[in-house]
Every structure is written in structure tokens, then in C-alpha cells.
Design a protein around this motif. Structure first.
Motif, PDB file in Angstrom:
ATOM      1  N   ALA A 120       0.826  -1.211   0.000  1.00 43.35           N
ATOM      2  CA  ALA A 120       0.000   0.000   0.000  1.00 43.35           C
ATOM      3  C   ALA A 120       0.858   1.258   0.000  1.00 43.35           C
ATOM      4  CB  ALA A 120      -0.924  -0.012   1.219  1.00 43.35           C
ATOM      5  N   GLY A 163      -0.774   4.177   4.611  1.00 44.51           N
ATOM      6  CA  GLY A 163      -0.596   2.759   4.322  1.00 44.51           C
ATOM      7  C   GLY A 163      -0.723   1.903   5.576  1.00 44.51           C
ATOM      8  N   LEU A 166      -4.613   2.087   6.890  1.00 41.54           N
ATOM      9  CA  LEU A 166      -5.597   1.367   6.085  1.00 41.54           C
ATOM     10  C   LEU A 166      -5.454  -0.145   6.253  1.00 41.54           C
ATOM     11  CD1 LEU A 166      -5.728   3.339   2.695  1.00 41.54           C
ATOM     12  CD2 LEU A 166      -7.501   3.211   4.448  1.00 41.54           C
ATOM     13  N   SER A 217      -6.436   2.902  -1.799  1.00 39.97           N
ATOM     14  CA  SER A 217      -5.060   2.403  -1.813  1.00 39.97           C
ATOM     15  C   SER A 217      -4.553   2.009  -3.190  1.00 39.97           C
ATOM     16  CB  SER A 217      -4.928   1.196  -0.869  1.00 39.97           C
ATOM     17  OG  SER A 217      -5.785   0.149  -1.266  1.00 39.97           O
TER      18      SER A 217
END
Length: 325
Positions: A120, A163, A166, A217
Motif C-alpha cells: 500500500a 498505508g 488502512l 489504496s
């Protein structure tokens, strides 16, 4: 008699619902010679990946000529590649040598988390890098005022934080699934699809969550990268001089190649329907994606970049002078 049968059935169901505490990763189920060959190949690639990416990080941090936004983001990409391979490959060595290996539930979720986080974060970093090239080529007069060191640092921190955040949501949901046997994962590492495949829970919510998380993402970065490079190509084509056109395009061609390889393997593994792919093919594609792509990235940036080579030469000259006064 019916009551006894019902109680027996209930006991069997409860016994089957006992949650597993570890998983067994099968890896490649092949002959010992092939596994030894793969071990040696992965060892060379892993060492090359670590050395190549560490070299880029070192050069960018020490060479004044590389203290620019483009190389700063390249060094961040190298950090992501090191995180990805170090998270996956060492355990893969053990699996190849032992023809399979056990990993604890916590270890599996940790591996899944850092693997997903590095992927991500790399999506976001590649997006920021495309924005950097867009500003440099399409709006060069304002480049120095827009891409300041402070702004670049904030963008980099945002890529990593978003990143990590999430993926934490997804890993929390996956870790709360019931895994009641079998505990065998026919894969090289703990990835989303193999984990969901062996879960005895209803995985609809988890799959829906992944689809929703893929929008910020993956989908959004792609929607930014494609128009950015379309505008870049259009701007380059308007340059009258062929020499200047090639010079400008060379500054972003390496990044374009890296983006193409990264998203090409990403979509092949996770978006292309799995019905036509064998388990061995899925493992090979995952291997290309998690091991060989981080190895190729520094090779592309170093072989196609005169500034990197110049920094290497200057470092070698300084090192030689220090040892031979």
C-alpha cells in the motif's frame, strides 16, 4: 438413539470449530533439487535486492547531487522494497529447505500486515513520484517552490501513515475470522486470498472491506498516475527539439517502467480471475511480485540514471583518497 447421535454430531462440530494456533505453509511441493535451485536463486536475488536498495538509500543521503525530491522518493521506495522482501524471503528460505514450514497465528498476521503495508505504501509513493515528475515537466518554473524539502517530507510521511492505517483495519478483520481447520496454506507466505480460503467464517464482509479499501489504496493512485503521465507525454511531444525531448523523457522513463512492472504484477495476481490459474502459477506470480520486482527497481534506477552512476564514482573516489593519502 437419536439423542445420542445428535450429541455426537454436536461434539464433532464443536471439536472441528477449535481454532488453530498455527498454520503450515506448503511452499513449492517439488523435488529437492528444484527447491535447492530456487533457494540459491532467491538467495542471490535477495542479497542483490538488499545491497542495491541500501546503496540507493546511502547515496541519496550522502551525495549532495542527489538531494532532490525525485531521489528522496526513490530512497523511500527502496525502504519499502527492503521491508517487503525482508518480511517474506527469510521465512521462504526455511520453507524451501524443509519442504514446508509452520508459522504461528500471530506470526502469520504480522507477516500479512507488513506485506500489505509495504504494498500500500508503495502505491502511494509511486503516486507521489508521478506527481513530482508532473510538476517538474509540466510546470517547471514553479517546481522548486512546490516541491520543497518540507513538502516532500510531509508527502512521504503521509504515504507511510495512510498505508499503515488502512491495512491495520483489514488485518484486524482478518485476524478475527475463525480458522478451525485445516490449517494448511498452499502458498509461499500469509496473503489475503489463501487466508480467506481456509477460514470457516463467512468472509463476505471481509472481501467487501478489501474491495472498499482498494479504492483509496489502489484505484485512486492509478487514477492519478495515468492522467499525470498522459499530461507528461503530451508535454514532451510538444517540445520542438528531438534531443531535448529525449533528455526530458529520460528523467521519467525509469519511473514509468517501475510503475508498469509494479501495477502489472499487482493486477495479474489480484485482479485477473483465478479460475484460469493453477496454484503453482499463482505462487510464481506472487514470487515475481514480492521478490523480483524489489530486485529490479534499483537495477532500473541505477542502470538508466547518470546521476546515480556519478554519485557512485564520487563515493569510490572519496573512499580511495581516504585510504590512500
Amino acid at each position: 438413539m437419536d439423542i445420542i447421535c445428535s450429541l455426537s454430531l454436536l461434539f464433532i462440530q464443536e471439536n472441528n470449530m477449535t481454532e488453530v494456533s498455527n498454520f503450515f505453509l506448503l511452499g513449492f511441493q517439488c523435488s529437492q533439487n528444484i527447491r535447492i535451485f530456487l533457494f540459491c536463486l532467491l538467495l542471490v536475488v535477495y542479497c542483490g535486492t538488499i545491497c542495491g536498495n541500501l546503496l540507493i538509500i546511502t547515496l541519496v543521503s550522502t551525495s549532495k547531487n542527489l538531494h532532490t525530491p525525485m531521489y528522496f522518493f526513490i530512497s523511500q521506495l527502496s525502504i519499502s522494497d527492503i521491508l517487503l522482501t525482508t518480511n517474506i524471503v527469510p521465512n521462504m528460505f526455511h520453507i524451501l529447505l524443509k519442504n514446508g514450514g509452520t508459522i504461528t497465528f500471530i506470526g502469520c498476521m504480522t507477516q500479512f500486515y507488513f506485506f500489505s503495508t509495504s504494498v500500500a505504501s508503495e502505491c502511494f509513493l509511486l503516486t507521489v513520484m508521478s506527481y513530482d515528475r508532473y510538476v517538474a515537466i509540466c510546470n517547471p518554473l514553479r517546481y522548486s517552490s512546490i516541491m520543497t524539502s518540507g513538502h516532500c517530507m510531509k508527502l512521504s510521511i503521509a504515504c507511510w501513515l495512510v498505508g499503515f492505517s488502512l491495512i491495520l483495519i483489514n488485518v484486524f478483520t482478518v485476524s478475527n475470522l475463525n480458522f478451525c481447520g485445516p490449517n494448511t496454506i498452499d502458498h509461499l507466505f500469509c496473503d489475503f486470498l489463501p487466508l480467506v480460503g481456509i477460514s470457516c467464517s463467512d468472509t463476505f464482509i471481509v472481501k467487501l472491506e478489501v474491495m472498499l479499501l482498494s479504492i483509496p489504496s489502489v484505484i485512486v493512485p492509478v487514477m492519478i498516475i495515468i492522467p499525470s503521465y498522459a499530461k507528461i507525454v503530451f508535454t514532451i511531444l510538444k517540445i520542438p527539439s528531438n534531443i531535448n525531448r529525449q533528455k526530458v523523457f529520460s528523467t521519467c522513463s525509469s519511473h514509468l517502467i517501475v510503475v508498469s512492472i509494479f501495477y502489472g504484477t499487482l493486477f495479474t495476481v489480484y485482479v485477473v480471475p483465478t479460475q484460469g490459474k493453477t496454484l503453482t502459477m499463482s505462487k510464481i506470480l506472487s514470487l515475481l511480485y514480492t521478490v523480483f520486482t524489489p530486485f529490479i527497481n534499483p537495477v532500473i534506477y541505477s542502470l538508466r540514471n547518470k546521476d546515480i552512476w556519478k554519485a557512485v564514482q564520487e563515493t569510490l573516489i572519496e573512499h580511495t583518497c581516504c585510504h590512500n593519502p
